[in-house]
Design a protein around this motif. Structure first.
Motif, PDB file in Angstrom:
ATOM      1  N   ASP A  52     -80.805  48.581 -28.087  1.00  0.00           N
ATOM      2  CA  ASP A  52     -82.192  48.201 -27.910  1.00  0.00           C
ATOM      3  C   ASP A  52     -82.186  46.674 -27.868  1.00  0.00           C
ATOM      4  OD1 ASP A  52     -81.452  47.789 -30.502  1.00  0.00           O
ATOM      5  OD2 ASP A  52     -83.261  48.602 -31.406  1.00  0.00           O
ATOM      6  N   LEU A  53     -83.328  46.036 -27.899  1.00  0.00           N
ATOM      7  CA  LEU A  53     -83.377  44.593 -27.681  1.00  0.00           C
ATOM      8  C   LEU A  53     -83.919  43.877 -28.915  1.00  0.00           C
ATOM      9  CD1 LEU A  53     -84.867  44.788 -24.089  1.00  0.00           C
ATOM     10  CD2 LEU A  53     -82.472  44.424 -24.702  1.00  0.00           C
ATOM     11  N   THR A  54     -83.392  42.700 -29.184  1.00  0.00           N
ATOM     12  CA  THR A  54     -83.868  41.861 -30.277  1.00  0.00           C
ATOM     13  C   THR A  54     -84.372  40.540 -29.709  1.00  0.00           C
ATOM     14  OG1 THR A  54     -82.364  42.819 -31.910  1.00  0.00           O
ATOM     15  CG2 THR A  54     -83.241  40.638 -32.386  1.00  0.00           C
ATOM     16  N   MET A  55     -85.604  40.198 -30.005  1.00  0.00           N
ATOM     17  CA  MET A  55     -86.176  38.927 -29.580  1.00  0.00           C
ATOM     18  C   MET A  55     -86.124  37.957 -30.751  1.00  0.00           C
ATOM     19  SD  MET A  55     -90.041  38.079 -28.250  1.00  0.00           S
ATOM     20  CE  MET A  55     -89.899  39.130 -26.815  1.00  0.00           C
TER      21      MET A  55
ATOM     22  N   ALA B  30     -96.080  40.268 -34.151  1.00  0.00           N
ATOM     23  CA  ALA B  30     -95.751  40.625 -32.777  1.00  0.00           C
ATOM     24  C   ALA B  30     -96.377  41.978 -32.476  1.00  0.00           C
ATOM     25  CB  ALA B  30     -94.239  40.683 -32.576  1.00  0.00           C
ATOM     26  N   ASN B  31     -97.294  42.004 -31.518  1.00  0.00           N
ATOM     27  CA  ASN B  31     -97.934  43.250 -31.112  1.00  0.00           C
ATOM     28  C   ASN B  31     -97.156  43.800 -29.921  1.00  0.00           C
ATOM     29  OD1 ASN B  31     -99.608  45.333 -30.234  1.00  0.00           O
ATOM     30  ND2 ASN B  31    -101.474  44.241 -30.785  1.00  0.00           N
ATOM     31  N   ILE B  32     -96.342  44.826 -30.187  1.00  0.00           N
ATOM     32  CA  ILE B  32     -95.448  45.397 -29.173  1.00  0.00           C
ATOM     33  C   ILE B  32     -95.761  46.878 -29.013  1.00  0.00           C
ATOM     34  CG2 ILE B  32     -93.042  45.782 -28.512  1.00  0.00           C
ATOM     35  CD1 ILE B  32     -92.286  43.546 -30.439  1.00  0.00           C
ATOM     36  N   GLY B  33     -96.110  47.293 -27.823  1.00  0.00           N
ATOM     37  CA  GLY B  33     -96.375  48.707 -27.599  1.00  0.00           C
ATOM     38  C   GLY B  33     -97.458  49.257 -28.483  1.00  0.00           C
TER      39      GLY B  33
ATOM     40  N   LYS C 227     -86.784  42.991 -34.066  1.00  0.00           N
ATOM     41  CA  LYS C 227     -85.733  43.923 -33.660  1.00  0.00           C
ATOM     42  C   LYS C 227     -86.324  45.225 -33.105  1.00  0.00           C
ATOM     43  CE  LYS C 227     -82.386  42.217 -37.069  1.00  0.00           C
ATOM     44  NZ  LYS C 227     -81.472  42.591 -38.179  1.00  0.00           N
ATOM     45  N   GLY C 228     -85.471  45.976 -32.430  1.00  0.00           N
ATOM     46  CA  GLY C 228     -85.828  47.327 -32.028  1.00  0.00           C
ATOM     47  C   GLY C 228     -86.831  47.416 -30.895  1.00  0.00           C
ATOM     48  N   ILE C 229     -86.754  46.488 -29.932  1.00  0.00           N
ATOM     49  CA  ILE C 229     -87.645  46.565 -28.772  1.00  0.00           C
ATOM     50  C   ILE C 229     -87.012  47.501 -27.752  1.00  0.00           C
ATOM     51  CG2 ILE C 229     -88.807  45.267 -26.950  1.00  0.00           C
ATOM     52  CD1 ILE C 229     -88.515  42.782 -28.717  1.00  0.00           C
ATOM     53  N   SER C 230     -87.678  48.593 -27.457  1.00  0.00           N
ATOM     54  CA  SER C 230     -87.135  49.568 -26.522  1.00  0.00           C
ATOM     55  C   SER C 230     -87.140  49.015 -25.104  1.00  0.00           C
ATOM     56  CB  SER C 230     -87.968  50.851 -26.567  1.00  0.00           C
ATOM     57  OG  SER C 230     -87.594  51.712 -25.517  1.00  0.00           O
TER      58      SER C 230
ATOM     59  N   ILE D 134     -79.963  60.114 -30.281  1.00  0.00           N
ATOM     60  CA  ILE D 134     -81.397  60.269 -30.101  1.00  0.00           C
ATOM     61  C   ILE D 134     -81.914  59.052 -29.359  1.00  0.00           C
ATOM     62  CG2 ILE D 134     -83.631  60.484 -31.252  1.00  0.00           C
ATOM     63  CD1 ILE D 134     -82.235  61.930 -33.529  1.00  0.00           C
ATOM     64  N   LEU D 135     -82.524  59.258 -28.197  1.00  0.00           N
ATOM     65  CA  LEU D 135     -83.051  58.171 -27.380  1.00  0.00           C
ATOM     66  C   LEU D 135     -84.522  57.974 -27.693  1.00  0.00           C
ATOM     67  CD1 LEU D 135     -81.345  59.089 -23.993  1.00  0.00           C
ATOM     68  CD2 LEU D 135     -80.639  57.326 -25.599  1.00  0.00           C
ATOM     69  N   ARG D 136     -84.790  57.080 -28.653  1.00  0.00           N
ATOM     70  CA  ARG D 136     -86.177  56.767 -28.994  1.00  0.00           C
ATOM     71  C   ARG D 136     -86.408  55.298 -28.698  1.00  0.00           C
ATOM     72  NH1 ARG D 136     -85.834  59.939 -34.226  1.00  0.00           N
ATOM     73  NH2 ARG D 136     -85.939  57.939 -35.303  1.00  0.00           N
ATOM     74  N   GLU D 137     -87.003  54.566 -29.642  1.00  0.00           N
ATOM     75  CA  GLU D 137     -87.202  53.129 -29.440  1.00  0.00           C
ATOM     76  C   GLU D 137     -85.868  52.403 -29.327  1.00  0.00           C
ATOM     77  OE1 GLU D 137     -90.394  51.641 -28.920  1.00  0.00           O
ATOM     78  OE2 GLU D 137     -90.550  53.782 -28.624  1.00  0.00           O
TER      79      GLU D 137
END
Length: 361
Positions: free
Chosen positions: A80-83, A104-107, A131-134, A248-251
């Motif tokens: 996943d992605l970390t900003m 951070a307002n994400i999704g 962390k954990g940006i899908s 498991i393909l989640r976030e």
């Protein structure tokens, strides 16, 4: 070779010395990107990476020289992605802001990072990580709000950002290497596949703005996926067992292990990937029916084919068989019969992993 006559009597091939890169960080400025230059002290070879966005225009601040603003952002390429958001450390200097926090307002979900959760970057910046940006959220707007209190009054600095903007900025930069651009294109296609699979923002696929030349960078070949799943018996004392693993393909990409035991006392799962070890205590096991679930999501993008070994220890003593598994083990079992959209996600995920490994190696 003789200095007088020039005759060469013999030659000897000397080994090439290993590179020894020294890094120098150039912080961003207003309107100018920041970057890190790596220069080899042996041969002089150099390359540039870790670009950060230019600083925004100066804003009027209520507390002298302290800066309540986001000075730049970078992206870490993982499963996943970390900003990472950078804030000048003067913002928390004596007499400056207190109660500094980032939202951070994400999704449509707000994540908060408080100032105690930072590292120092290039001596002058606080690095705050989200962390954990899908990948499916890459084309979604992320609203960032930095709050700080000065003399009893709370102030807020706000900006909007998209992960896709970072990718396209690098893709449109002629100075960026082709291998990095391939990673980013494969990441964008992975994100678009996730959007389709999860029916998220499909009218605005993250790949829509790729040029024909950039689309040609996308990986396309036979992945030759291996199934690394296996058990090895190496203990005579078994009071707990790892009975299986899946993905498991989640976030994020979650590697999930299933544990069978009647007693969690003193139990720890130890994982090893590419020479690095991780320990997960029993308090982080989650009961699920007759099993306990253990989740692991610390894989970098380049580790999609890396073998993970998992073992259970009780009070420091091995008490289970050794399980080996990998992300590609899961991918090897997914075909179009599993669903075309899921198959496309898994294929794009593995291409992204392969190109990331090629680049970061």
């Amino acid at each position: 070779t003789c200095d007088d006559c020039g005759e060469t009597i013999s030659t000897e091939e000397l080994p090439i010395a290993d590179h020894n890169y020294e890094s120098v960080v150039t912080p961003p400025a207003v309107g100018v990107q920041g970057y890190t230059t790596h220069t080899c002290s042996v041969c002089g070879d150099s390359y540039v990476d870790s670009y950060t966005d230019p600083l925004p225009e100066e804003v009027v601040l209520p507390s002298g020289n302290a800066e309540l603003r986001i000075a730049g952002l970078t992206l870490a390429l993982q499963s996943d992605l970390t900003m990472t958001i950078y804030v000048h450390k003067d913002a928390i200097a004596a007499g400056a802001y207190t109660n500094l926090r980032l939202e951070a307002n994400i999704g449509n979900g707000i994540r908060e990072v408080v100032v105690s959760e930072y590292t120092i970057y290039a001596k002058n910046y606080l690095a705050l990580k989200i962390k954990g940006i899908s990948p499916r959220l890459m084309n979604d707007n992320i609203n960032l709000r930095l709050y700080g209190t000065y003399e009893g009054q709370e102030y807020m600095y706000e900006m909007d950002y998209k992960v896709a903007d970072y990718c396209y900025t690098q893709l449109n930069d002629a100075a960026q290497p082709a291998k990095l651009k391939q990673v980013l294109v494969d990441l964008l296609y992975y994100g678009a596949a996730q959007q389709t699979y999860t029916a998220h923002n499909t009218q605005n696929l993250v790949t829509a703005n790729l040029t024909a030349e950039q689309r040609d960078l996308a990986s396309s070949y036979d992945l030759n996926l291996n199934n690394d799943f296996s058990f090895t018996d190496n203990t005579d004392t078994t009071t707990a067992a790892i009975v299986g693993a899946t993905l498991i393909l989640r976030e994020s990409v979650l590697v999930t292990f299933y544990v069978s035991t009647e007693d969690l006392t003193g139990l720890t799962m130890k994982l090893a990937v590419d020479g690095k070890t991780y320990e997960i205590d029993a308090e982080d096991f989650t009961a699920s029916g007759s099993y306990y679930v253990v989740e692991f999501n610390d894989l970098a993008a380049r580790q999609m084919r890396s073998v993970i070994t998992a073992e259970l220890y009780r009070d420091g003593v091995l008490t289970s068989r050794t399980l080996t598994y990998s992300v590609q083990s899961y991918a090897s079992g997914i075909s179009t019969a599993s669903g075309v959209n899921l198959y496309n996600v898994v294929q794009r995920m593995m291409y992204y992993g392969d190109s990331a490994k090629a680049y970061f190696s």
